[in-house]
Write an enzyme that holds these catalytic residues in place. Structure first.
Site, short mmCIF file in Angstrom:
data_model
loop_
_atom_site.label_atom_id
_atom_site.label_comp_id
_atom_site.label_asym_id
_atom_site.label_seq_id
_atom_site.Cartn_x
_atom_site.Cartn_y
_atom_site.Cartn_z
N LYS A 79 0.85 -1.20 0.00
CA LYS A 79 0.00 0.00 0.00
C LYS A 79 0.88 1.25 0.00
O LYS A 79 1.91 1.28 0.67
CB LYS A 79 -0.91 -0.02 1.23
CG LYS A 79 -1.99 1.06 1.25
CD LYS A 79 -2.91 0.90 2.46
CE LYS A 79 -3.98 1.97 2.50
NZ LYS A 79 -4.87 1.83 3.68
N SER A 155 -9.85 1.91 2.85
CA SER A 155 -8.95 2.63 1.98
C SER A 155 -7.93 1.74 1.27
O SER A 155 -7.31 2.18 0.30
CB SER A 155 -8.19 3.70 2.78
OG SER A 155 -7.33 3.07 3.71
N SER A 179 -10.10 -0.44 7.03
CA SER A 179 -9.49 -0.25 5.71
C SER A 179 -8.81 -1.47 5.11
O SER A 179 -8.46 -1.43 3.92
CB SER A 179 -8.49 0.90 5.76
OG SER A 179 -9.16 2.13 5.69
#
Lengths: 491, 96
Positions: A79, A155, A179
């Site tokens: 990420k 997210s 997330s």
């Protein structure tokens, strides 16, 4: 069939027997990315040159004692809020768009490297991890591989979509209010948020420091356990990382849940949760019954206060954490500023998106003189009550089970107008972060529209082993995790 | 009753070092007001005598030895800076 249909331990064996090479695995990843990432948009930055060079080194080590890292040759996506030395790290924000040469690796990245994994590239996300759909990325919105009209969740939407689309077999995400688990549910993959303190946050661009945790997203529970084993543990660079031994999580995967005591909170199957999701969870409970586990309905009475509590606390922490982006030492500096104050204001206003600005302002307001007690302190007290709900239930039960999200994925653009509607997606995952306990999402069915549904399994502090055992037994008894989206043609 | 006025939003934006236009201030006021109104449901809770939780772990101060360590070079520290001069980071004038 894709090489990424094999589980991690099978891939390792094939590598060590020299049936495949590390470079073959990178071919699989980068070919698939070329094929589908134009539609999925899971990646922000690729790391191909460095990855290929590393693969060459590792291929030389195949079958030797040196080439025995726990994740030897495994391609992994990271990420983009996890700092990677020399590799552009943006947190999907324009304020970091030009941060092409970061100075250090996050602890988790150092650990992946030491375990001989390979970083394929940096994954798209909501800007600074603020969002539930990936529509807050300042670059482009990642799409759900099961149906590209739908969001992948957020997210860590890029992290979930890349695994679901077969671009990488494993990825790292971060989870502040859901997330990792929410996009894992929306994309039909396995995603774990570890106990707060299990994994070092050093090098994770901070959103809400008392809630953030890094965790793995994978196709199977076993693969997930291997990755957590690699990244967990005490770190001198993060004083909130726990000095508690990291067990061999894979040894907990016995397939046996006889006598497991499951709590099912009535608040997690209440109004607002769709019938399809309720039905999938009820079927999952039947699977557990058939395996010899027992379940009871329980109550987490303060659940309905979790969303308010979370937005006040996480925004307050974010307003402090994001003060560091000021245009001075790195990142975007506005060319339009004539003095220092303007430089701060213009750099930040041009660099941050609306959701980030909203949360910074909410947090600044909640922390400001005259409002602190009414909002920030009140929310901290509510957090105590929410945490106690979990402590009470987990004193009597091994795990808590419910849905990960109230509904399957929604359409792109459907919820962008009203922040509160968007926030409500996280109502079942947020309490877990407030309590600091571990939670996993595993695939447990599909909606009528063919979109995945996630089952959430929550455990005691630092008892990821039981969470994995419960998740793995369920996975072995079902076949949802073997289904793949038809994106780019069945492969 | 609104919980936050446009003036307050502009003040908060200034505190947070954000520039907001009048149009943005109007929009953010409405959105923040909705969020704060929603959050006021916490007033239903009796929190008399409840300790606030800042942190879920039972952690005391974690100390380490204060020893100098090699971290980054001056060259490294400057390489992502927007503007540098004579081995230092350059910023616009602070005094008018």
């Amino acid at each position: 069939m894709s090489l990424f249909d094999y589980k991690l331990s099978d891939l390792q064996e094939m590598l060590h027997k020299k049936e495949i090479s590390v470079n073959d695995l990178l071919d699989e990843a980068y070919n698939r990315i070329s094929e589908v990432d134009g539609d999925v948009k899971a990646f922000i930055t690729l790391n191909e040159e460095t990855a290929r060079a590393r693969a060459k080194e590792l291929d030389e080590l195949r079958g030797t004692p040196e080439g025995r890292g726990l994740l030897f040759g495994m391609p992994i996506g990271v990420k983009d809020n996890i700092v990677t030395k020399g590799l552009r790290t943006t947190a999907a924000s324009q304020i970091l768009d030009n941060l092409t040469d970061p100075l250090y690796d996050a602890t988790v990245v150092q650990k992946l490297d030491a375990a001989e994994a390979i970083n394929v590239g940096k994954l798209n996300m909501d800007e600074f991890a603020m969002g539930s759909s990936n529509e807050n990325s300042s670059y482009y919105a990642t799409r759900n591989p099961w149906n590209t009209d739908y969001v992948p969740g957020g997210s860590s939407g890029g992290s979930a979509a890349a695994v679901a689309a077969g671009e990488v077999p494993f990825s790292l995400g971060s989870d502040t209010g859901g997330s990792i688990r929410q996009p894992a549910a929306y994309c039909g993959v396995v995603g774990l948020k570890p106990t707060y303190g299990r994994v070092s946050r050093f090098g994770l661009i901070a959103f809400a420091s008392s809630l953030d945790q890094i965790g793995p997203l994978t196709r199977t529970v076993e693969d997930n356990a291997y990755i957590l084993e690699t990244i967990a543990g005490l770190d001198q660079m993060d004083s909130t990382s726990a000095d508690i031994e990291v067990p061999k999580y894979t040894e907990a995967l016995t397939g046996d849940v006889k006598g497991l005591k499951i709590a099912v909170p009535k608040e997690y199957l209440a109004e607002g949760v769709s019938d399809e999701v309720k039905e999938a969870v009820q079927k999952a409970l039947k699977v557990y019954e058939d395996m010899g586990a027992t379940w009871d309905e329980v109550t987490l009475p303060h659940s309905k206060y979790a969303l308010s509590t979370y937005y006040l606390l996480s925004s307050s922490e974010a307003s402090a954490n994001l003060a560091r982006f000021d245009g001075v030492r790195y990142g975007r500096r506005s060319p339009n500023a004539e003095n220092m104050l303007d430089m701060f204001k213009l750099s930040r206003s041009e660099g941050f998106g609306d959701e980030v600005k909203r949360r910074i302002m909410l947090g600044t307001f909640a922390l400001s003189s005259g409002y602190y007690d009414a909002y920030y302190k009140k929310a901290q007290q509510a957090r105590t009550l929410i945490k106690k709900d979990f402590d009470d239930v987990l004193a009597d039960y091994d795990v808590i089970i419910g849905p990960t999200t109230p509904t399957p994925a929604f359409k792109v653009g459907e919820k962008t107008e009203d922040p509160l509607t968007m926030y409500a997606n996280d109502i079942l995952t947020i309490p877990v972060n407030l309590a600091g306990v571990p939670g996993i999402s595993v695939p447990c069915g599909f909606s009528g529209e063919g979109l995945p549904i996630g089952l959430q399994i929550i455990g005691k502090h630092f008892d990821e082993a039981t969470v994995y055992r419960a998740a793995h037994a369920y996975e072995q008894a079902t076949d949802f995790h073997t289904q793949k989206p038809s994106l780019g043609g069945a492969k | 009753m609104s919980r936050i006025s446009e003036e307050q939003v502009k003040h908060v934006a200034h505190l947070a070092r954000l520039h907001v236009s009048d149009e943005e201030a109007e929009r953010f006021t409405k959105q923040l007001d909705d969020i704060i109104s929603f959050a006021e449901q916490l007033n239903e809770l009796d929190t008399e005598g409840v300790e606030p939780t800042t942190h879920v772990q039972d952690l005391k101060n974690v100390m380490r030895k204060d020893e100098p360590k090699k971290w980054i070079t001056q060259e490294d520290a400057l390489k992502n800076a927007p503007e540098t001069q004579d081995g230092q980071i350059r910023v616009p004038s602070i005094l008018e």
